[in-house]
Motif scaffolding. Structure first.
Motif, PDB file in Angstrom:
ATOM      1  N   PRO A   1       9.573  23.831 -25.198  1.00 30.22           N
ATOM      2  CA  PRO A   1      10.972  23.781 -24.742  1.00 30.22           C
ATOM      3  C   PRO A   1      11.161  24.351 -23.335  1.00 30.22           C
ATOM      4  N   LEU A   2      10.378  25.369 -22.964  1.00 27.03           N
ATOM      5  CA  LEU A   2      10.481  25.928 -21.619  1.00 27.03           C
ATOM      6  C   LEU A   2      10.025  24.897 -20.589  1.00 27.03           C
ATOM      7  N   VAL A   3       8.981  24.149 -20.903  1.00 25.87           N
ATOM      8  CA  VAL A   3       8.543  23.062 -20.025  1.00 25.87           C
ATOM      9  C   VAL A   3       9.674  22.058 -19.847  1.00 25.87           C
ATOM     10  N   GLY A   4      10.389  21.769 -20.931  1.00 24.45           N
ATOM     11  CA  GLY A   4      11.496  20.823 -20.856  1.00 24.45           C
ATOM     12  C   GLY A   4      12.602  21.296 -19.932  1.00 24.45           C
ATOM     13  N   ARG A   5      12.952  22.562 -20.018  1.00 24.61           N
ATOM     14  CA  ARG A   5      14.000  23.081 -19.138  1.00 24.61           C
ATOM     15  C   ARG A   5      13.544  23.045 -17.680  1.00 24.61           C
ATOM     16  N   PHE A   6      12.271  23.310 -17.444  1.00 27.36           N
ATOM     17  CA  PHE A   6      11.732  23.284 -16.089  1.00 27.36           C
ATOM     18  C   PHE A   6      11.802  21.882 -15.492  1.00 27.36           C
ATOM     19  N   VAL A   7      11.297  20.876 -16.199  1.00 29.84           N
ATOM     20  CA  VAL A   7      11.259  19.522 -15.631  1.00 29.84           C
ATOM     21  C   VAL A   7      12.658  18.942 -15.484  1.00 29.84           C
ATOM     22  N   THR A   8      13.605  19.366 -16.328  1.00 33.93           N
ATOM     23  CA  THR A   8      14.977  18.897 -16.199  1.00 33.93           C
ATOM     24  C   THR A   8      15.606  19.440 -14.920  1.00 33.93           C
ATOM     25  N   VAL A   9      15.408  20.734 -14.668  1.00 34.93           N
ATOM     26  CA  VAL A   9      15.924  21.335 -13.436  1.00 34.93           C
ATOM     27  C   VAL A   9      15.336  20.641 -12.218  1.00 34.93           C
ATOM     28  N   ILE A  10      14.045  20.416 -12.226  1.00 36.26           N
ATOM     29  CA  ILE A  10      13.371  19.809 -11.072  1.00 36.26           C
ATOM     30  C   ILE A  10      13.801  18.356 -10.888  1.00 36.26           C
ATOM     31  N   ASP A  11      13.882  17.612 -11.977  1.00 38.89           N
ATOM     32  CA  ASP A  11      14.173  16.186 -11.878  1.00 38.89           C
ATOM     33  C   ASP A  11      15.594  15.928 -11.404  1.00 38.89           C
ATOM     34  N   TYR A  12      16.551  16.717 -11.867  1.00 38.99           N
ATOM     35  CA  TYR A  12      17.938  16.500 -11.492  1.00 38.99           C
ATOM     36  C   TYR A  12      18.344  17.267 -10.238  1.00 38.99           C
TER      37      TYR A  12
END
Length: 688
Positions: free
Chosen positions: A255-266
């Motif tokens: 889940p931490l990976v998910g929050r990271f890639v969401t921040v970066i992608d958007y």
């Protein structure tokens, strides 16, 4: 799980794989041991929801690079990557005796087609039923200072403690080059040089982390998305002279990976494009499992198929089967489609699209078509030797996805239409014509000019050296010449054309109380105006500074887009840009515009559409489609006459191939779903 149609092992002895009961699987009870000890264990049968177990998610790797394992006293073979995972995950003798694990290559009889097929159908339940999913990223090679995987895992932890600060620090990589080159008038201080080097190292590790093969497997989407708990696991490979030591595992919560890639992608699409990061691929995996406020899926099954097109599979049919654990893969308790490895991918994809069209009475499936090349303009027959043969209106999910699904927030037409029909053979019978699609709608306009295909590297405004290195330097100036040509009557004012262009590039809307883009920072309409104006001014400043410095010969336009605008519009843009930044517009338009083209129609409308768009293509409003669509007239016969819906009246149908969804902001108004409101011609379409 990698494709069940391949096995890296010679045929195992039948004593290891007794038949399975329905809703059962096998669990591998792995004995403890040191890194150098052989892998030994036993297979036990159980119902999926019986005793607890952990599921291993991994990459099979080279099928010829194999290692011995002993199962039920029989020596078998697994790939080196699975052997490494088993070595890392087993307990040391002092910790415990066995570890109960599920791994596809061990727990499924890979030589039994019927069993493989039935276990594929249960795969979602198997990974959802495990107490934990262990995602094996592989051994970390090299000395500590070169351990990029572990460094990336640490950086993700640190970054997510304060993402805004992390993004702010990272933008130094956009403003400067390793050589020290920067924007005109800007230099790097000693402190900034240190910051630049530190950020360079951290993002190099992130780049390498998301290039690990594991993150690029289609089966990962289901294996991690359904897990009760999932962790990324890596370990330093034991040295040959320390083979009896204990393996130190390093963990990173999924889940931490998910929050990271969401921040970066958007929030940092420009950084992702500049550094060629692949974290957006992992973000796709998370988008498949997003939920709404009420807990229902935010991403439907077909859109999930689109997001995962970029991931790798050995068998293209697994594009579908690897997602059968998705909550919307089941309707009324039944899977939407059963695994079947005897049909071609073209037949499978066509059956899936037709099933959704018939069930939903809409064209959502068609809106996900993203052709790699021009669609065929002639009716064709089914050919079982052609894996990829399918009609133009059915998505080929095995071609890589290059575009964001066109999720325009204003509907172009009614959501459903009972008149939509799929006619013809969808079973792939050799020699039978491919099925066609019948729809009703309106012709909006015809394409007369279009830009080059837009790339993410075209978009950021940097310094002249980087601009010259782009495939399309000063791309905004060339796009503007398409949207508002100086030597032609465009049909609209420069202000109207400019706003159509800015909104089309970001899939924006024209309501001031709504966010402009779903794929970026979700700016308000006013913020969009201001950031786009700042973007235009940044390009103008770069052009002006370069001209004054006598640089950029052969690269610079004869004049900037800004200078070509009427004086009053220039004043408007200067006012809007005052105190604003171009970052908002850049983040909002990068993913929507990627690999699409800007085009102008005969009446001067400006839109963004598929990269395979051609002059002469027709923009259409189709009943049952929330998006506008682009069609291309078929060769030989543009219209046919056939009996109408009531079987009596005759009707003329335009025979065409499907090109792709498109956005024309000026023809999308909230509440208007009938083309007659715009004076558009009503037509029926026969799509081959």
């Amino acid at each position: 799980m990698d494709t069940p149609s391949l096995s890296p092992c010679p045929p195992p002895r039948s004593s290891c794989y007794l038949p399975l009961d329905p809703d059962h699987t096998r669990i591998f009870e792995l004995e403890a041991g040191t890194p150098s000890a052989p892998i030994i264990g036993r297979l036990v049968h159980q119902a999926i929801d019986d005793k607890p177990y952990e599921a291993i998610s991994y990459v099979w790797g080279d099928a010829l690079n194999r290692r011995d394992v002993v199962i039920n006293g029989v020596t078998l073979y697994v790939t080196a990557n699975l052997h490494g995972a088993l070595t890392a995950f087993r307990h040391a003798p002092s910790v415990g005796t066995t570890r109960r694990l599920w791994a596809d290559a061990l727990c499924i009889n890979q030589e039994d087609l019927a069993e493989r097929t039935s276990q594929v159908e249960l795969m979602g339940r198997i990974f959802a039923g495990g107490s934990r999913v262990l995602a094996w990223l592989g051994w970390e090679e090299g000395e500590e200072g070169r351990q990029h995987t572990l460094a990336a895992m640490r950086f993700i932890h640190e970054f997510m403690e304060d993402p805004e600060a992390g993004l702010r620090d990272s933008r130094i990589l956009l403003r400067h080059d390793p050589s020290g080159a920067s924007f005109p008038g800007s230099t790097l201080s000693e402190e900034e040089q240190g910051q630049f080097q530190a950020q360079t190292w951290k993002w190099k590790c992130i780049k390498m982390f998301f290039e690990i093969e594991y993150f690029h497997r289609a089966w990962v989407v289901q294996e991690l998305g359904l897990a009760r708990e999932a962790v990324m696991c890596a370990a330093v490979k034991p040295r040959a002279d320390d083979a009896d030591g204990i393996v130190a595992l390093h963990f990173l919560d999924w889940p931490l990976v998910g929050r990271f890639v969401t921040v970066i992608d958007y929030g940092a699409a420009s950084l992702v494009a500049h550094l060629d990061l692949l974290c957006w691929i992992t973000h796709h995996t998370f988008m498949v499992w997003e939920v709404k406020a009420d807990g229902t899926p935010a991403c439907d099954f077909l859109t999930s198929m689109h997001w995962t097109r970029v991931l790798s599979v050995t068998d293209p049919r697994d594009r579908v089967y690897s997602l059968l654990g998705h909550p919307e893969a089941t309707v009324d308790g039944q899977l939407i489609i059963k695994p079947d490895y005897t049909i071609t991918r073209g037949v499978l994809y066509t059956k899936l699209a037709a099933s959704f069209i018939r069930r939903t009475r809409n064209l959502d499936a068609v809106s996900l078509v993203d052709h790699e090349g021009d669609p065929c303009l002639q009716e064709r027959l089914w050919d079982p030797t052609d894996e990829g043969r399918l009609p133009s209106w059915a998505p080929d999910w095995h071609s890589i996805n290059r575009t964001t699904p066109l999720d325009y927030p204003i509907a172009a037409a009614v959501a459903e239409d009972d008149w939509i029909r799929v006619e013809g053979d969808i079973l792939g019978t050799a020699g039978r014509p491919l099925p066609h699609l019948l729809v009703r709608g309106w012709v909006v306009d015809e394409v007369v000019a279009l830009s080059h295909r837009m790339e993410t590297t075209d978009f950021p405004v940097m310094h002249l050296a980087r601009e010259q290195a782009k495939e399309h330097p000063f791309w905004l100036d060339s796009v503007w010449k398409i949207a508002f040509p100086a030597d032609e009557a465009p049909g609209h004012s420069a202000l109207v054309a400019l706003e159509m262009l800015s909104l089309a590039l970001s899939f924006g809307i024209k309501e001031a109380d709504q966010g402009v883009s779903k794929a970026g920072l979700n700016q308000t309409f006013e913020e969009h105006h201001r950031s786009f104006a700042a973007y235009v001014m940044e390009y103008h400043k770069l052009w002006k500074d370069s001209v004054e410095a006598g640089e950029g010969a052969g690269c610079l336009p004869s004049r900037s887009m800004f200078d070509s605008l009427p004086v009053e519009l220039q004043k408007t843009l200067r006012r809007r840009a005052d105190g604003a930044s171009d970052e908002g517009f850049l983040e909002c338009m990068t993913w929507p515009s990627m690999c699409r083209v800007v085009y102008r129609t005969a009446s001067g409308l400006v839109g963004v559409g598929s990269r395979v768009t051609r002059p002469g293509d027709i923009v259409c409003r189709l009943r049952g489609s929330s998006a506008l669509m682009m069609l291309r007239r078929a060769h030989g016969h543009e219209t046919i006459t056939r009996a109408g819906v009531d079987g009596k009246a005759k009707e003329r149908l335009v025979v065409c191939a499907f090109v792709g969804p498109t956005v024309v902001p000026a023809r999308l108004k909230r509440g208007i779903v009938d083309g007659r409101k715009f004076g558009e011609e009503a037509v029926a379409f026969y799509i081959i």
